[in-house]
Motif scaffolding. Sequence first.
Motif, PDB file in Angstrom:
ATOM      1  N   LEU A 168       0.824  -1.199   0.000  1.00 31.89           N
ATOM      2  CA  LEU A 168       0.000   0.000   0.000  1.00 31.89           C
ATOM      3  C   LEU A 168       0.863   1.256   0.000  1.00 31.89           C
ATOM      4  CD1 LEU A 168      -2.745   1.338   0.109  1.00 31.89           C
ATOM      5  CD2 LEU A 168      -2.728   1.072   2.592  1.00 31.89           C
ATOM      6  N   ALA A 169       1.935   1.244   0.784  1.00 30.20           N
ATOM      7  CA  ALA A 169       2.830   2.400   0.847  1.00 30.20           C
ATOM      8  C   ALA A 169       3.449   2.677  -0.511  1.00 30.20           C
ATOM      9  CB  ALA A 169       3.923   2.161   1.889  1.00 30.20           C
ATOM     10  N   ALA A 170       3.814   1.626  -1.231  1.00 30.64           N
ATOM     11  CA  ALA A 170       4.452   1.792  -2.537  1.00 30.64           C
ATOM     12  C   ALA A 170       3.490   2.363  -3.559  1.00 30.64           C
ATOM     13  CB  ALA A 170       4.997   0.459  -3.024  1.00 30.64           C
ATOM     14  N   TYR A 171       2.256   1.891  -3.532  1.00 29.17           N
ATOM     15  CA  TYR A 171       1.320   2.276  -4.582  1.00 29.17           C
ATOM     16  C   TYR A 171       0.523   3.533  -4.254  1.00 29.17           C
ATOM     17  CZ  TYR A 171       2.376  -1.630  -7.542  1.00 29.17           C
ATOM     18  OH  TYR A 171       3.039  -2.484  -8.389  1.00 29.17           O
ATOM     19  N   ALA A 172       0.406   3.889  -3.012  1.00 29.01           N
ATOM     20  CA  ALA A 172      -0.326   5.113  -2.661  1.00 29.01           C
ATOM     21  C   ALA A 172       0.623   6.295  -2.503  1.00 29.01           C
ATOM     22  CB  ALA A 172      -1.126   4.916  -1.380  1.00 29.01           C
ATOM     23  N   GLY A 173       1.925   6.026  -2.356  1.00 31.44           N
ATOM     24  CA  GLY A 173       2.893   7.107  -2.210  1.00 31.44           C
ATOM     25  C   GLY A 173       2.861   7.718  -0.823  1.00 31.44           C
ATOM     26  N   THR A 174       3.260   8.989  -0.717  1.00 30.71           N
ATOM     27  CA  THR A 174       3.356   9.653   0.586  1.00 30.71           C
ATOM     28  C   THR A 174       2.152  10.533   0.889  1.00 30.71           C
ATOM     29  OG1 THR A 174       4.612  11.462  -0.415  1.00 30.71           O
ATOM     30  CG2 THR A 174       5.875   9.649   0.540  1.00 30.71           C
ATOM     31  N   SER A 175       1.164  10.534   0.017  1.00 37.51           N
ATOM     32  CA  SER A 175      -0.038  11.328   0.262  1.00 37.51           C
ATOM     33  C   SER A 175      -0.908  10.605   1.300  1.00 37.51           C
ATOM     34  CB  SER A 175      -0.837  11.531  -1.030  1.00 37.51           C
ATOM     35  OG  SER A 175      -2.127  12.055  -0.743  1.00 37.51           O
ATOM     36  N   LEU A 176      -1.008  11.165   2.487  1.00 34.79           N
ATOM     37  CA  LEU A 176      -1.808  10.532   3.537  1.00 34.79           C
ATOM     38  C   LEU A 176      -3.286  10.520   3.169  1.00 34.79           C
ATOM     39  CD1 LEU A 176      -0.123  11.907   6.784  1.00 34.79           C
ATOM     40  CD2 LEU A 176       0.519   9.993   5.315  1.00 34.79           C
ATOM     41  N   ARG A 177      -3.714  11.515   2.442  1.00 32.76           N
ATOM     42  CA  ARG A 177      -5.107  11.550   1.998  1.00 32.76           C
ATOM     43  C   ARG A 177      -5.386  10.392   1.052  1.00 32.76           C
ATOM     44  NH1 ARG A 177      -8.193  15.867   2.567  1.00 32.76           N
ATOM     45  NH2 ARG A 177      -6.355  17.228   2.713  1.00 32.76           N
ATOM     46  N   GLU A 178      -4.447  10.139   0.131  1.00 35.46           N
ATOM     47  CA  GLU A 178      -4.616   9.035  -0.815  1.00 35.46           C
ATOM     48  C   GLU A 178      -4.571   7.690  -0.092  1.00 35.46           C
ATOM     49  OE1 GLU A 178      -5.376   7.032  -4.245  1.00 35.46           O
ATOM     50  OE2 GLU A 178      -5.498   9.201  -3.874  1.00 35.46           O
ATOM     51  N   ILE A 179      -3.679   7.572   0.883  1.00 37.99           N
ATOM     52  CA  ILE A 179      -3.595   6.330   1.662  1.00 37.99           C
ATOM     53  C   ILE A 179      -4.910   6.072   2.374  1.00 37.99           C
ATOM     54  CG2 ILE A 179      -2.502   5.240   3.667  1.00 37.99           C
ATOM     55  CD1 ILE A 179       0.107   6.611   2.825  1.00 37.99           C
TER      56      ILE A 179
END
Length: 337
Positions: A168-179
């Motif tokens: 999930l971290a790899a595919y959502a990136g560092t955007s906490l909103r997207e996570i």
Amino acid sequence: MPKDGLTIDDLRSALAQRKFAPAYLFHGEEGFLAEEATDLIIRTALSAEQQGFNLDVLYGSDADARDIISHASSFPMVAERRVVVVREVDKLVNKELLSSYLEQPSASTCLILHSTKPDFRKKPYATAKRTATVIRFEPIRDNQITGWINARVKQQGRQIDLEAAKILAAYAGTSLREIQNELDKLYSFAGEKTTISSDDIRAVVGVSRDFNIFELQNAIGAKNLSRSTEILSRMLDGGESPVFIIVMLTRFFTTLWKLSDFRRRGTTDLAGAVGVNPHFIKDYVAALGNFPASELEHSFEVLATADEQLKSTSLDPFQIMQNMILYLMKQRELALT
């Protein structure tokens, strides 16, 4: 009582005891957490019915400081307090006028100011630092994302396994909103399951078990050309972004470069030094054995060249990526030809 250097956990603890500050300054570039903190104050201070009469949300780009002070100075209606939220306070033309209110804020109001980059040498920020509760919200670093996901899922009443959090971290990136958006989808998909698995992630995010960025990293780290080519081909056929692949491989080689440096210094806690979960450090150590320093350095040139070609030429993206893999794998052999 003014407080500086607090965290959102400190805020949660205070609100759980219904301890409200008359003024808050939320600053930093992580807007998602600042919004969450604001929502938490609103929900704790006011019921849904009370919000209609006691909640004001204003924007610095089209508000006036005198109006903000007027709202904040008003008495609540059929409630203990009112909440006034000012977003984009940095854009408020006459924001220095807020200082007079911040010197003696109303005890029955929660004034919440949102700022991206406050200058604490100037008003009203200098005043807020003395008299308000100040919380800084900075972006989470790459090596903290997996841990943040674990804590977030636990806070929301579930568990997530290590591989699932990493994917999930790899595919959502560092955007906490997207996570959080992806987590909401996962909760809906998982139903009553209390633990989110890697299979759940793959089903929702669309990641293949055998042909994903982590398997590609492992194959490249092992210098397995046929396996790397197969994974790359399957990923591209599945619609994966070539640019995303390059970004992730750049992170991979950056980690190897840091690992090489820390090993040379004799660092014992390599996982902590490079920001990798201890469970996966052995994979990086094994890959490092296949890439001497000269090849590590050249790998960044290979990745940068592929990225430039994707963005500035009409060459076939698949061919660009195939060549990139070949040059990463066969640096020594190609250098001799």
